[in-house]
Design a protein around this motif. Structure first.
Motif, PDB file in Angstrom:
ATOM      1  N   ASN A   1      16.806  67.437  74.655  1.00  0.00           N
ATOM      2  CA  ASN A   1      18.167  67.226  74.137  1.00  0.00           C
ATOM      3  C   ASN A   1      19.019  66.256  74.947  1.00  0.00           C
ATOM      4  O   ASN A   1      20.244  66.309  74.882  1.00  0.00           O
ATOM      5  CB  ASN A   1      18.904  68.560  73.947  1.00  0.00           C
ATOM      6  CG  ASN A   1      18.263  69.379  72.864  1.00  0.00           C
ATOM      7  OD1 ASN A   1      17.943  68.860  71.802  1.00  0.00           O
ATOM      8  ND2 ASN A   1      18.043  70.651  73.140  1.00  0.00           N
ATOM      9  N   ASP A   2      18.385  65.379  75.707  1.00  0.00           N
ATOM     10  CA  ASP A   2      19.105  64.310  76.401  1.00  0.00           C
ATOM     11  C   ASP A   2      19.044  63.068  75.511  1.00  0.00           C
ATOM     12  O   ASP A   2      18.289  62.134  75.768  1.00  0.00           O
ATOM     13  CB  ASP A   2      18.476  64.045  77.776  1.00  0.00           C
ATOM     14  CG  ASP A   2      19.148  62.910  78.529  1.00  0.00           C
ATOM     15  OD1 ASP A   2      20.160  62.354  78.050  1.00  0.00           O
ATOM     16  OD2 ASP A   2      18.626  62.546  79.609  1.00  0.00           O
ATOM     17  N   LEU A   3      19.835  63.084  74.428  1.00  0.00           N
ATOM     18  CA  LEU A   3      19.780  61.998  73.453  1.00  0.00           C
ATOM     19  C   LEU A   3      20.278  60.678  74.032  1.00  0.00           C
ATOM     20  O   LEU A   3      19.723  59.616  73.731  1.00  0.00           O
ATOM     21  CB  LEU A   3      20.573  62.352  72.199  1.00  0.00           C
ATOM     22  CG  LEU A   3      20.080  63.560  71.407  1.00  0.00           C
ATOM     23  CD1 LEU A   3      20.937  63.772  70.176  1.00  0.00           C
ATOM     24  CD2 LEU A   3      18.620  63.418  71.034  1.00  0.00           C
ATOM     25  N   LYS A   4      21.281  60.739  74.884  1.00  0.00           N
ATOM     26  CA  LYS A   4      21.800  59.519  75.500  1.00  0.00           C
ATOM     27  C   LYS A   4      20.725  58.884  76.390  1.00  0.00           C
ATOM     28  O   LYS A   4      20.472  57.678  76.314  1.00  0.00           O
ATOM     29  CB  LYS A   4      23.062  59.828  76.305  1.00  0.00           C
ATOM     30  CG  LYS A   4      23.709  58.623  76.922  1.00  0.00           C
ATOM     31  CD  LYS A   4      24.989  58.988  77.658  1.00  0.00           C
ATOM     32  CE  LYS A   4      25.605  57.765  78.296  1.00  0.00           C
ATOM     33  NZ  LYS A   4      26.831  58.095  79.032  1.00  0.00           N
ATOM     34  N   GLY A   5      20.086  59.691  77.229  1.00  0.00           N
ATOM     35  CA  GLY A   5      19.021  59.187  78.090  1.00  0.00           C
ATOM     36  C   GLY A   5      17.819  58.710  77.295  1.00  0.00           C
ATOM     37  O   GLY A   5      17.192  57.700  77.628  1.00  0.00           O
ATOM     38  N   ALA A   6      17.512  59.431  76.220  1.00  0.00           N
ATOM     39  CA  ALA A   6      16.383  59.058  75.371  1.00  0.00           C
ATOM     40  C   ALA A   6      16.626  57.700  74.725  1.00  0.00           C
ATOM     41  O   ALA A   6      15.729  56.843  74.708  1.00  0.00           O
ATOM     42  CB  ALA A   6      16.152  60.125  74.301  1.00  0.00           C
ATOM     43  N   LEU A   7      17.825  57.488  74.217  1.00  0.00           N
ATOM     44  CA  LEU A   7      18.138  56.219  73.560  1.00  0.00           C
ATOM     45  C   LEU A   7      18.136  55.071  74.571  1.00  0.00           C
ATOM     46  O   LEU A   7      17.620  53.980  74.281  1.00  0.00           O
ATOM     47  CB  LEU A   7      19.485  56.311  72.838  1.00  0.00           C
ATOM     48  CG  LEU A   7      19.832  55.145  71.921  1.00  0.00           C
ATOM     49  CD1 LEU A   7      18.772  54.941  70.834  1.00  0.00           C
ATOM     50  CD2 LEU A   7      21.206  55.367  71.293  1.00  0.00           C
ATOM     51  N   LYS A   8      18.663  55.313  75.750  1.00  0.00           N
ATOM     52  CA  LYS A   8      18.667  54.274  76.792  1.00  0.00           C
ATOM     53  C   LYS A   8      17.225  53.886  77.149  1.00  0.00           C
ATOM     54  O   LYS A   8      16.896  52.692  77.238  1.00  0.00           O
ATOM     55  CB  LYS A   8      19.401  54.790  78.033  1.00  0.00           C
ATOM     56  CG  LYS A   8      19.461  53.784  79.156  1.00  0.00           C
ATOM     57  CD  LYS A   8      20.218  54.330  80.360  1.00  0.00           C
ATOM     58  CE  LYS A   8      20.183  53.328  81.494  1.00  0.00           C
ATOM     59  NZ  LYS A   8      20.806  53.849  82.712  1.00  0.00           N
ATOM     60  N   ASP A   9      16.368  54.878  77.351  1.00  0.00           N
ATOM     61  CA  ASP A   9      14.973  54.589  77.708  1.00  0.00           C
ATOM     62  C   ASP A   9      14.234  53.858  76.597  1.00  0.00           C
ATOM     63  O   ASP A   9      13.487  52.915  76.855  1.00  0.00           O
ATOM     64  CB  ASP A   9      14.222  55.877  78.058  1.00  0.00           C
ATOM     65  CG  ASP A   9      14.412  56.311  79.499  1.00  0.00           C
ATOM     66  OD1 ASP A   9      15.040  55.579  80.289  1.00  0.00           O
ATOM     67  OD2 ASP A   9      13.912  57.403  79.836  1.00  0.00           O
ATOM     68  N   ILE A  10      14.429  54.283  75.352  1.00  0.00           N
ATOM     69  CA  ILE A  10      13.664  53.667  74.267  1.00  0.00           C
ATOM     70  C   ILE A  10      14.144  52.243  74.022  1.00  0.00           C
ATOM     71  O   ILE A  10      13.335  51.354  73.728  1.00  0.00           O
ATOM     72  CB  ILE A  10      13.669  54.526  72.984  1.00  0.00           C
ATOM     73  CG1 ILE A  10      12.432  54.188  72.145  1.00  0.00           C
ATOM     74  CG2 ILE A  10      14.939  54.369  72.185  1.00  0.00           C
ATOM     75  CD1 ILE A  10      11.114  54.438  72.798  1.00  0.00           C
ATOM     76  N   ASN A  11      15.425  51.998  74.179  1.00  0.00           N
ATOM     77  CA  ASN A  11      15.915  50.625  74.042  1.00  0.00           C
ATOM     78  C   ASN A  11      15.346  49.723  75.135  1.00  0.00           C
ATOM     79  O   ASN A  11      14.980  48.577  74.866  1.00  0.00           O
ATOM     80  CB  ASN A  11      17.435  50.593  74.021  1.00  0.00           C
ATOM     81  CG  ASN A  11      17.999  51.082  72.695  1.00  0.00           C
ATOM     82  OD1 ASN A  11      17.340  51.020  71.656  1.00  0.00           O
ATOM     83  ND2 ASN A  11      19.220  51.592  72.727  1.00  0.00           N
ATOM     84  N   LYS A  12      15.233  50.250  76.340  1.00  0.00           N
ATOM     85  CA  LYS A  12      14.616  49.486  77.440  1.00  0.00           C
ATOM     86  C   LYS A  12      13.146  49.205  77.115  1.00  0.00           C
ATOM     87  O   LYS A  12      12.648  48.095  77.309  1.00  0.00           O
ATOM     88  CB  LYS A  12      14.739  50.275  78.747  1.00  0.00           C
ATOM     89  CG  LYS A  12      14.013  49.695  79.932  1.00  0.00           C
ATOM     90  CD  LYS A  12      14.797  48.632  80.619  1.00  0.00           C
ATOM     91  CE  LYS A  12      14.079  48.214  81.899  1.00  0.00           C
ATOM     92  NZ  LYS A  12      14.831  47.275  82.670  1.00  0.00           N
ATOM     93  N   SER A  13      12.445  50.201  76.608  1.00  0.00           N
ATOM     94  CA  SER A  13      11.043  50.039  76.263  1.00  0.00           C
ATOM     95  C   SER A  13      10.866  48.952  75.201  1.00  0.00           C
ATOM     96  O   SER A  13       9.995  48.082  75.319  1.00  0.00           O
ATOM     97  CB  SER A  13      10.463  51.360  75.760  1.00  0.00           C
ATOM     98  OG  SER A  13       9.124  51.181  75.352  1.00  0.00           O
ATOM     99  N   ILE A  14      11.692  49.008  74.169  1.00  0.00           N
ATOM    100  CA  ILE A  14      11.592  48.020  73.088  1.00  0.00           C
ATOM    101  C   ILE A  14      11.939  46.623  73.597  1.00  0.00           C
ATOM    102  O   ILE A  14      11.303  45.640  73.207  1.00  0.00           O
ATOM    103  CB  ILE A  14      12.459  48.439  71.884  1.00  0.00           C
ATOM    104  CG1 ILE A  14      11.831  49.675  71.211  1.00  0.00           C
ATOM    105  CG2 ILE A  14      12.634  47.294  70.890  1.00  0.00           C
ATOM    106  CD1 ILE A  14      12.698  50.338  70.158  1.00  0.00           C
TER     107      ILE A  14
END
Length: 182
Positions: free
Chosen positions: A114-127
């Motif tokens: 449930n860390d949606l903010k951290g999840a979105l930050k990481d996935i954007n970095k990955s992409i």
């Protein structure tokens, strides 16, 4: 043998990959590529307990071999131990800050905790690091679904499909598109 086994795994010929990789490891039990590729396919050939053995062997041979930490994290994800998985992905990121798969996998575990903010930050970095990774678009779509952002989720599911997600990972993206994107 190690490269051929890795190639067979990419096209989902897991039995052929296992055979080649096993032979490569018999010839050289310290070949990190063969050990790592073997660890990634053991679940696919019904030998999930062997994954841990191969990953531990990698770390014994080279404790700085970043892919082993990504794969350990992925293995913990598979058994729903996402907090533990995040620790291994953190180690992978510390060893290789530009490794897109460490970020995409850590993003998934952050989503599950449930860390949606951290999840979105990481996935954007990955992409940003690897925009051709269909798996990353699926993860970002899952984050957007969780946030109720259907337009963005459907766009990412379409991108994952166009990048060939189903060839490497199966039909999940198609199923998600059918369910959420009318």
């Amino acid at each position: 043998l190690a490269n051929r086994g890795g190639s067979k795994a990419k096209i989902r010929d897991f039995d052929g990959a296992y055979s080649d990789l096993h032979e490569a490891i018999v010839l050289d039990s310290t070949n990190l590529g063969a050990l790592n590729n073997m660890a990634t396919i053991c679940d696919e050939v019904g030998k999930p307990e062997e994954t841990w053995v191969y990953l531990q062997k990698i770390i014994e041979v080279d404790s700085l071999f970043m892919p082993a930490y990504v794969n350990l994290g992925f293995k913990y994800q598979a058994i729903n131990k996402h907090e533990m998985a995040i620790q291994y992905f953190d180690k992978a990121v510390s060893l290789s800050p530009d490794e897109p798969f460490a970020y995409s996998n850590r993003s998934f575990s952050k989503l599950k905790t449930n860390d949606l903010k951290g999840a979105l930050k990481d996935i954007n970095k990955s992409i940003k690091l690897y925009p051709a990774n269909s798996y990353a678009y699926k993860i970002r779509a899952l984050i957007y679904l969780e946030k109720g952002k259907m337009k963005e989720a459907c766009s990412d599911l379409s991108e994952a499909t166009s990048l060939g997600y189903q060839i490497s990972y199966g039909e999940e993206v198609i199923e998600l598109r059918n369910k959420h994107c009318k």
